[in-house]
Design a protein around this motif. Structure first.
Motif, PDB file in Angstrom:
ATOM      1  N   PRO A 191       6.080   7.591 -45.216  1.00 50.31           N
ATOM      2  CA  PRO A 191       6.702   6.182 -45.538  1.00 50.31           C
ATOM      3  C   PRO A 191       7.295   5.164 -44.625  1.00 50.31           C
ATOM      4  CG  PRO A 191       7.358   7.979 -46.864  1.00 50.31           C
ATOM      5  CD  PRO A 191       6.856   8.610 -45.699  1.00 50.31           C
ATOM      6  N   GLU A 192       7.574   5.676 -43.353  1.00 49.19           N
ATOM      7  CA  GLU A 192       8.054   4.770 -42.380  1.00 49.19           C
ATOM      8  C   GLU A 192       6.722   4.072 -41.546  1.00 49.19           C
ATOM      9  OE1 GLU A 192       7.242   8.700 -40.136  1.00 49.19           O
ATOM     10  OE2 GLU A 192       8.196   7.964 -42.349  1.00 49.19           O
ATOM     11  N   LYS A 193       5.645   4.699 -41.589  1.00 51.76           N
ATOM     12  CA  LYS A 193       4.315   4.094 -40.926  1.00 51.76           C
ATOM     13  C   LYS A 193       3.683   3.125 -41.641  1.00 51.76           C
ATOM     14  CE  LYS A 193       4.333   7.746 -37.574  1.00 51.76           C
ATOM     15  NZ  LYS A 193       3.800   8.781 -36.736  1.00 51.76           N
ATOM     16  N   THR A 194       4.191   2.002 -41.997  1.00 51.84           N
ATOM     17  CA  THR A 194       3.463   1.235 -43.007  1.00 51.84           C
ATOM     18  C   THR A 194       2.447   0.244 -42.200  1.00 51.84           C
ATOM     19  OG1 THR A 194       5.199  -0.700 -42.708  1.00 51.84           O
ATOM     20  CG2 THR A 194       5.857   0.929 -44.252  1.00 51.84           C
ATOM     21  N   LEU A 195       1.918  -0.771 -42.794  1.00 51.93           N
ATOM     22  CA  LEU A 195       1.149  -1.740 -42.137  1.00 51.93           C
ATOM     23  C   LEU A 195       1.857  -2.737 -41.950  1.00 51.93           C
ATOM     24  CD1 LEU A 195      -2.369  -0.816 -44.159  1.00 51.93           C
ATOM     25  CD2 LEU A 195      -1.483   0.263 -41.969  1.00 51.93           C
ATOM     26  N   GLU A 196       2.868  -2.913 -41.884  1.00 56.97           N
ATOM     27  CA  GLU A 196       3.857  -4.171 -41.710  1.00 56.97           C
ATOM     28  C   GLU A 196       3.854  -4.426 -40.304  1.00 56.97           C
ATOM     29  OE1 GLU A 196       7.337  -3.167 -43.899  1.00 56.97           O
ATOM     30  OE2 GLU A 196       6.326  -3.441 -45.656  1.00 56.97           O
ATOM     31  N   LYS A 197       4.062  -5.488 -39.883  1.00 59.40           N
ATOM     32  CA  LYS A 197       4.262  -5.931 -38.273  1.00 59.40           C
ATOM     33  C   LYS A 197       5.023  -5.030 -37.517  1.00 59.40           C
ATOM     34  CE  LYS A 197       4.919  -9.874 -35.445  1.00 59.40           C
ATOM     35  NZ  LYS A 197       5.166 -11.464 -35.423  1.00 59.40           N
ATOM     36  N   GLU A 198       6.324  -4.757 -37.898  1.00 61.76           N
ATOM     37  CA  GLU A 198       7.127  -3.899 -36.938  1.00 61.76           C
ATOM     38  C   GLU A 198       6.769  -2.830 -36.958  1.00 61.76           C
ATOM     39  OE1 GLU A 198       8.174  -5.838 -39.686  1.00 61.76           O
ATOM     40  OE2 GLU A 198       8.966  -7.587 -38.432  1.00 61.76           O
ATOM     41  N   ALA A 199       6.072  -2.105 -37.986  1.00 57.84           N
ATOM     42  CA  ALA A 199       5.665  -0.605 -37.867  1.00 57.84           C
ATOM     43  C   ALA A 199       4.530  -0.504 -37.060  1.00 57.84           C
ATOM     44  CB  ALA A 199       5.653   0.024 -39.355  1.00 57.84           C
TER      45      ALA A 199
ATOM     46  N   ALA B 270     -13.998  -9.874 -45.916  1.00 59.46           N
ATOM     47  CA  ALA B 270     -14.843  -8.684 -45.969  1.00 59.46           C
ATOM     48  C   ALA B 270     -13.972  -7.351 -46.006  1.00 59.46           C
ATOM     49  CB  ALA B 270     -16.104  -8.733 -44.995  1.00 59.46           C
ATOM     50  N   GLY B 271     -13.016  -7.638 -44.744  1.00 58.88           N
ATOM     51  CA  GLY B 271     -12.230  -6.371 -44.693  1.00 58.88           C
ATOM     52  C   GLY B 271     -11.373  -6.117 -45.968  1.00 58.88           C
ATOM     53  N   GLU B 272     -10.650  -7.039 -46.665  1.00 59.04           N
ATOM     54  CA  GLU B 272     -10.067  -6.814 -47.730  1.00 59.04           C
ATOM     55  C   GLU B 272     -10.750  -5.909 -48.912  1.00 59.04           C
ATOM     56  OE1 GLU B 272      -7.544  -8.796 -50.980  1.00 59.04           O
ATOM     57  OE2 GLU B 272      -8.818 -10.165 -50.051  1.00 59.04           O
ATOM     58  N   GLN B 273     -12.086  -5.955 -48.996  1.00 56.15           N
ATOM     59  CA  GLN B 273     -12.934  -5.092 -49.681  1.00 56.15           C
ATOM     60  C   GLN B 273     -13.130  -3.712 -49.324  1.00 56.15           C
ATOM     61  OE1 GLN B 273     -16.653  -7.603 -49.994  1.00 56.15           O
ATOM     62  NE2 GLN B 273     -16.043  -8.733 -51.828  1.00 56.15           N
ATOM     63  N   VAL B 274     -13.265  -3.728 -48.001  1.00 57.73           N
ATOM     64  CA  VAL B 274     -13.273  -2.423 -47.239  1.00 57.73           C
ATOM     65  C   VAL B 274     -12.112  -1.633 -47.459  1.00 57.73           C
ATOM     66  CG1 VAL B 274     -13.627  -1.160 -45.122  1.00 57.73           C
ATOM     67  CG2 VAL B 274     -15.089  -3.276 -45.784  1.00 57.73           C
ATOM     68  N   PHE B 275     -11.000  -2.367 -47.242  1.00 55.04           N
ATOM     69  CA  PHE B 275      -9.508  -1.759 -47.430  1.00 55.04           C
ATOM     70  C   PHE B 275      -9.448  -1.183 -48.816  1.00 55.04           C
ATOM     71  CE2 PHE B 275      -5.039  -1.856 -48.274  1.00 55.04           C
ATOM     72  CZ  PHE B 275      -4.419  -1.223 -47.219  1.00 55.04           C
ATOM     73  N   ASN B 276      -9.766  -2.081 -49.953  1.00 50.36           N
ATOM     74  CA  ASN B 276      -9.372  -1.686 -51.227  1.00 50.36           C
ATOM     75  C   ASN B 276     -10.230  -0.639 -51.609  1.00 50.36           C
ATOM     76  OD1 ASN B 276      -7.596  -3.767 -51.541  1.00 50.36           O
ATOM     77  ND2 ASN B 276      -9.076  -5.197 -52.479  1.00 50.36           N
ATOM     78  N   ALA B 277     -11.482  -0.572 -51.048  1.00 46.13           N
ATOM     79  CA  ALA B 277     -12.396   0.664 -51.244  1.00 46.13           C
ATOM     80  C   ALA B 277     -11.949   1.964 -50.631  1.00 46.13           C
ATOM     81  CB  ALA B 277     -13.713   0.361 -51.261  1.00 46.13           C
ATOM     82  N   ASN B 278     -11.592   1.957 -49.316  1.00 44.69           N
ATOM     83  CA  ASN B 278     -11.275   3.119 -48.535  1.00 44.69           C
ATOM     84  C   ASN B 278     -10.035   3.296 -48.140  1.00 44.69           C
ATOM     85  OD1 ASN B 278     -14.181   3.641 -47.668  1.00 44.69           O
ATOM     86  ND2 ASN B 278     -14.055   1.465 -47.483  1.00 44.69           N
ATOM     87  N   CYS B 279      -8.988   2.441 -48.174  1.00 44.88           N
ATOM     88  CA  CYS B 279      -7.585   2.430 -47.401  1.00 44.88           C
ATOM     89  C   CYS B 279      -6.534   2.495 -48.513  1.00 44.88           C
ATOM     90  CB  CYS B 279      -7.395   1.366 -46.514  1.00 44.88           C
ATOM     91  SG  CYS B 279      -8.638   1.202 -45.332  1.00 44.88           S
ATOM     92  N   ALA B 280      -6.710   1.627 -49.531  1.00 43.26           N
ATOM     93  CA  ALA B 280      -5.554   1.576 -50.703  1.00 43.26           C
ATOM     94  C   ALA B 280      -5.012   2.706 -51.242  1.00 43.26           C
ATOM     95  CB  ALA B 280      -6.103   0.415 -51.652  1.00 43.26           C
ATOM     96  N   ALA B 281      -5.826   3.740 -51.242  1.00 43.42           N
ATOM     97  CA  ALA B 281      -5.263   4.853 -52.096  1.00 43.42           C
ATOM     98  C   ALA B 281      -4.154   5.393 -51.396  1.00 43.42           C
ATOM     99  CB  ALA B 281      -6.220   6.026 -52.231  1.00 43.42           C
ATOM    100  N   CYS B 282      -3.830   5.271 -49.873  1.00 43.64           N
ATOM    101  CA  CYS B 282      -2.814   5.745 -49.352  1.00 43.64           C
ATOM    102  C   CYS B 282      -1.959   4.333 -48.718  1.00 43.64           C
ATOM    103  CB  CYS B 282      -3.255   6.661 -47.904  1.00 43.64           C
ATOM    104  SG  CYS B 282      -3.683   7.936 -48.386  1.00 43.64           S
ATOM    105  N   HIS B 283      -2.678   3.222 -48.374  1.00 40.80           N
ATOM    106  CA  HIS B 283      -1.845   2.155 -48.031  1.00 40.80           C
ATOM    107  C   HIS B 283      -1.774   0.952 -48.997  1.00 40.80           C
ATOM    108  CE1 HIS B 283      -1.647   4.001 -44.106  1.00 40.80           C
ATOM    109  NE2 HIS B 283      -3.068   4.374 -44.101  1.00 40.80           N
ATOM    110  N   ALA B 284      -1.725   1.110 -50.257  1.00 44.87           N
ATOM    111  CA  ALA B 284      -1.586   0.113 -51.224  1.00 44.87           C
ATOM    112  C   ALA B 284      -0.371  -0.843 -50.745  1.00 44.87           C
ATOM    113  CB  ALA B 284      -1.810   0.483 -52.623  1.00 44.87           C
ATOM    114  N   GLY B 285      -0.677  -2.322 -50.869  1.00 45.81           N
ATOM    115  CA  GLY B 285       0.545  -2.922 -50.598  1.00 45.81           C
ATOM    116  C   GLY B 285       1.139  -2.991 -49.036  1.00 45.81           C
ATOM    117  N   GLY B 286       0.114  -2.339 -48.115  1.00 48.06           N
ATOM    118  CA  GLY B 286       0.876  -2.172 -47.008  1.00 48.06           C
ATOM    119  C   GLY B 286       1.470  -0.852 -46.633  1.00 48.06           C
ATOM    120  N   GLN B 287       1.609  -0.201 -47.534  1.00 52.03           N
ATOM    121  CA  GLN B 287       2.571   0.951 -47.661  1.00 52.03           C
ATOM    122  C   GLN B 287       1.776   2.243 -46.938  1.00 52.03           C
ATOM    123  OE1 GLN B 287       5.916   0.319 -47.885  1.00 52.03           O
ATOM    124  NE2 GLN B 287       5.054  -1.572 -47.926  1.00 52.03           N
TER     125      GLN B 287
END
Length: 102
Positions: free
Chosen positions: A45-53, A23-40
């Motif tokens: 650009p340095e503040k990604t959604l990757e583990k280290e960041a 369900a979170g993936e659906q929320v992400f795609n609808a609301n977050c992916a515009a800025c955070h597609a692919g975890g970016q």
């Protein structure tokens, strides 16, 4: 007994996640992916959604509670979604972000 079994089964399947990752993936795609597609992050650009960041930049560290706080309240260029998404949607998207940051 049936309700207890359902809760136990749910915990056994994904003990680390409070929300529903699918369900979170659906929320992400609808609301977050515009800025955070692919975890970016297209704004910072340095503040990604990757583990280290997430460990480095997320207030409170890389965990669902910290993601939920930032999604709810926003930070810097990121808008607050607290008034737009339900608590359940925010919990689900936090689970998705943590699960996909591995």
């Amino acid at each position: 007994a049936i309700a207890g079994a359902a809760v136990t089964a749910g915990v056994a399947v994904s003990p680390a996640f409070a929300g529903d990752v699918g369900a979170g993936e659906q929320v992400f795609n609808a609301n977050c992916a515009a800025c955070h597609a692919g975890g970016q992050n297209v704004i910072m650009p340095e503040k990604t959604l990757e583990k280290e960041a997430l460990e480095s930049y997320l207030a409170g560290g890389r965990n669902e509670k910290a993601v939920m706080t930032q999604v709810t309240n926003g930070k810097n260029a990121m808008p607050a979604f607290g008034g737009r998404l339900s608590d359940e949607d925010i919990a689900n998207v936090a689970s998705y972000v943590i699960a996909t940051s591995e």
